[in-house]
Scaffold this motif. Sequence first.
Motif: not given
Length: 851
Positions: A350-351, A356-357, A360-361, A364, A637
């Motif tokens: 994770d960040d 993370d939102t 964003r998940y 990825q 990133y």
Amino acid sequence: MLLKRPTTSTVQLMLFQHLLFMSMLLMHQPLKAQSRIIPLADNWRCRSSVVTDGTWYEATVPSTVMGVLTTQRGSRCEYPDILEGMNYKHVDASRFRVPWIYERDFALEGLSAQEHVSIVFEGIGYSANIRLNGTLVASRDTVRGPFRTYEIDVTRQAREQNTLTVEVFAAQPGDPNIGFVDWNPWPADQNMGIWRPVSVKRTGAVVISHPTVKTRLNLQTLDEAWLTVETGIRNLSAQPSSGQLTGELEGKRFSVPYSLKPYEAKTLHIDAGNHPALHVRNPRLWWCYTLGKPELYTLRLEASQDHSLSDEASVRFGIREVGSFITNDGYRAFTLNGKRIQLLGAGWTDDIFLRDTPQRYAQQLELVRQMNLNTVRLEGFWGNSQALYDLCDEKGIMLLAGWSCQWEWEEYLGKPVDPHFGGITSADDIKLVSRQFADQLRYLRHHPSIIAWFTGSDRLPVPDLEHEYLKIQRTIDDRPQIISAKGLESDLTGASGAKMEGPYEYVAPAYWYYAEAPGGAFGFNTETCTGAQLPVRESIEQMIGRDCWPMDSVWNYHCTSSTSAFNNLNVLSQTIAARYGEAVSFDDYLRKASMVGYDGTRAMFEAFRYNSPKATGLIQWMLNSARPALYWQLYDYYLRPTAAFYAVKKACEPLQLVYNYLDRHVRAVNSRLDSVTVRARMKVYGISGQLLEKQEKQLTIPANGHADVFQLKPLSETNGYLFLEIEGTHSSNVYALSADSDRFDWNHSTWYDTPLLHQADHKAIGASRTKDCRISETHQTADGKTYVTLTVTNPTDQVAYLLHLSLRTPKGRLIDGVTFSDNYISLEPNSSCEVRCEFSGQQKFKAVIDY
């Protein structure tokens, strides 16, 4: 018209018939949600406990304190660009040695005396005092450990207008906390905060908790499944309670009685043997996306008490059966729905501030699918909500979840550790960690994407702790448990069947095919990598600065935080110089680093496919980065793919032709569940551009198997290129060749690398620059996207090798979020190829060959 007045007996009969009709109707009605869950996500405020002037930061939950501070808007943001340059080194961590306060107001309109109110915390780092309306409802001696979950009954303290106050404390040295090990600098706040969601639940006296559905298949036919529903049920009142638990699945219902003593909690087990609704004919199966469709079902549950609804819950699940076994060679292997499957994946983080939102998940995990990977390893139960796991369920990505090695090394845990069992050895630590493990399994067990739990990473769990894990496996979730990611053996459960022998630094492509290679293509390699995997120029300039060449200490800072290795780019620079020739500019360095990363990473994945089934699984270390970085990443990133990204995409094509660097054989590999007949082609060009060899062959590749295709002749020029293609498919592959060979110093292999006595000479390839290649495009827009077809042409008599393509604005700015069907492409002399790409929205652009 006059109506006859009904008699009393007639009225009673009509009333009875009406009630009978309504009861029958209700039995066949779908369940309706009656309890209310109120998410407490927005409108939080946060401050340090030593700040008493009324100044608060706006906050959301989930968040950590550093997450709150770095997402403040405008002038309130104390840490702009904190992860770029050397900015993070200057953060004053002393401000996080005191508690911080999260606070939020919420309303419970129409709260009645018959209702029960609970507050659900899904994760707090590291410990906390929790108050509702000024009353302490849970203290930090019990609210401790980031992987504990809590459902706190606050019925006595709740009212229509409420204030929830959470005083959080950072982990101290020796605490088993969330950890990033040596991957990057540690969070300044030790991830202190409310890092997973909080909600308020309004129910009756009986509540449902953590329901799940276990599935068993007829593995011979896959045409029937037997389901077992398991759920917690608890009585919040001081009175005995009895009633019915009713379930609905695909329009079919079942019901079981329950009886609870005051404040009693128990687990209900409901199976297909007594409930036909749980025997499913012709089920829609959950597959990983590379083998089929990840089908999902929803089960709804309702707990009634004294003929009124007390609580309800729903759980989404998949019908599938996972298996794990140790092969005759001693390697751990896996099955899905009775089919042998090779795990091909990478390690997640994770960040750094757990910011993370779900969006964003999703971005990825879409990149994971673009690479044709089927697995993600979560070393540390990552995910600041259920969203990461929900998305893997939906996208058909398998997960390996479990503990990090953070607690197994003194320098990361912060206290002495046992050389065999790590740092969780005391009775108090065993109690805490086993409770955390049990909570995580209850929290996550309904996800079909999770195929196994890691109970250890670099070491074994101490026997007393392993006993607790086995008890949890029997009572909470029966998925396979892997005692270590390393090749260790337990007196209780035997061998892990895994290996963790590296490398984590660059090794030449042939390494993976050698039997002497510790991390080579055999067994289940749980983490390995080829070292630095540089991002594109724009990312490097964003993290280091536009004046970033020649390299300086800022580059080193954005490697890993390890003190023993991986903290500079010396190995990469030496490899570039020895293999491809000294870099003469920033662009030349990136171009040659791409060659190193592409060939090295592709060979790693391809060798495991080449050697299947002896090679049972491979996890690249890592998938992503917690901050802007230069090491161990398939995309960076900023979510921009590296060269290694496209190498993995190529290596993991379901049908592919793979070149063995050791014996010069070409093998066709097939990861599908059906055999396929194809025509394969190969060409070898010399560095001069002359065609040296050409072959074609028709062959049948068995399901989930391989077939040998070609044997290359010795190369007659110093360097050359191998072009492979499966006719009528998108499967193609291009390799840089050398008449020279890599020679390894096996006697000096370490846990992180195997030194090279001699690098194969690719300097002629490094020096070849085909500047005359052209690119053109056509495009169309539909459904809010722009679809582009690129035509790349090589008009020269030379091979054009590893051309990096991008889409840019008319002013030359990189357009992010573009999906390419291929990149870092190579073209035969006097040839062209098409590359498809797409991006969201519409804007003017130009297609560019960067190098």
